[in-house]
Design an enzyme around this catalytic site. Sequence first.
Site, PDB file in Angstrom:
ATOM      1  N   ASN A  43      -1.396   1.268  -5.726  1.00  0.00           N
ATOM      2  CA  ASN A  43      -1.023  -0.171  -5.270  1.00  0.00           C
ATOM      3  C   ASN A  43       0.324  -0.557  -4.952  1.00  0.00           C
ATOM      4  O   ASN A  43       1.156   0.354  -5.825  1.00  0.00           O
ATOM      5  CB  ASN A  43      -1.647  -1.206  -6.237  1.00  0.00           C
ATOM      6  CG  ASN A  43      -1.310  -1.104  -7.692  1.00  0.00           C
ATOM      7  OD1 ASN A  43      -1.205   0.145  -8.068  1.00  0.00           O
ATOM      8  ND2 ASN A  43      -1.251  -1.731  -8.255  1.00  0.00           N
ATOM      9  N   CYS A  54      -3.403  -3.200  -2.087  1.00  0.00           N
ATOM     10  CA  CYS A  54      -4.089  -2.551  -3.438  1.00  0.00           C
ATOM     11  C   CYS A  54      -4.411  -0.981  -3.014  1.00  0.00           C
ATOM     12  O   CYS A  54      -3.943  -0.615  -1.963  1.00  0.00           O
ATOM     13  CB  CYS A  54      -5.796  -3.043  -3.173  1.00  0.00           C
ATOM     14  SG  CYS A  54      -5.801  -4.858  -3.707  1.00  0.00           S
ATOM     15  N   GLU A  56      -6.577   0.830  -3.157  1.00  0.00           N
ATOM     16  CA  GLU A  56      -7.770   1.392  -2.271  1.00  0.00           C
ATOM     17  C   GLU A  56      -7.489   1.184  -0.619  1.00  0.00           C
ATOM     18  O   GLU A  56      -7.548   2.112   0.119  1.00  0.00           O
ATOM     19  CB  GLU A  56      -9.196   0.612  -2.430  1.00  0.00           C
ATOM     20  CG  GLU A  56      -9.722   0.579  -3.794  1.00  0.00           C
ATOM     21  CD  GLU A  56      -8.917  -0.297  -4.825  1.00  0.00           C
ATOM     22  OE1 GLU A  56      -7.709  -0.642  -4.701  1.00  0.00           O
ATOM     23  OE2 GLU A  56      -9.866  -0.761  -5.667  1.00  0.00           O
TER      24      GLU A  56
END
Length: 124
Positions: A43, A54, A56
Amino acid sequence: MDKYKKLYDMAVEASLKSYSPYSNFSVGSAILTSDGEIFTGANIENMSFSLTVCAERTTIFKAVSEGKKDFEAIAIYGKENPCIPCGACLQVMSEFCDDDFKIILSDGMHTLKELFPNAFKYNA
Ligand code: THU
C-alpha cells in the site's frame, strides 16, 4: 495452502515496503499468474488521503501493466490478520479473475466468489 506458502511469504516481505506513515497499517500482497510468474506490491499512502492505493491494486496494476491478465491466486498480509481485501480491490480482482480465483490469507484459502459474490457488471 502449502502450495501457496512461498506466495504468502512474498506478501509478508512486500509489506515491508509499504509506505503508510498516516495509518501506520502496512499491507503487502503477491499475485501468481497462470504462467507461474509472481508480482508483489504494497500500500502507498498520500497526504491527500483519498489518493492512497491499496497493496492489492498496486500488485494487480503492476502485473497488468507488464502484460499479465490471467491470475491463479493472490496472498495478502497486513499489520493485522487476516487482512481481508477491501471492496474496491475485490472489484478490481473481479475485472480479471474468475469466481474460483484464490485469495490466500492468514486463516487459509478463500475464493473471490466467497469474499465478493456480487461484483458490479454491465454489458460493455
Ligand atoms: N489497505 C490495503 O492496502 N488493502 C486493503 O484491502 C485495505 C486497506 C491499506 C490502505 C491504507 O493504506 C491502509 O491499509 C489503512 O486503510
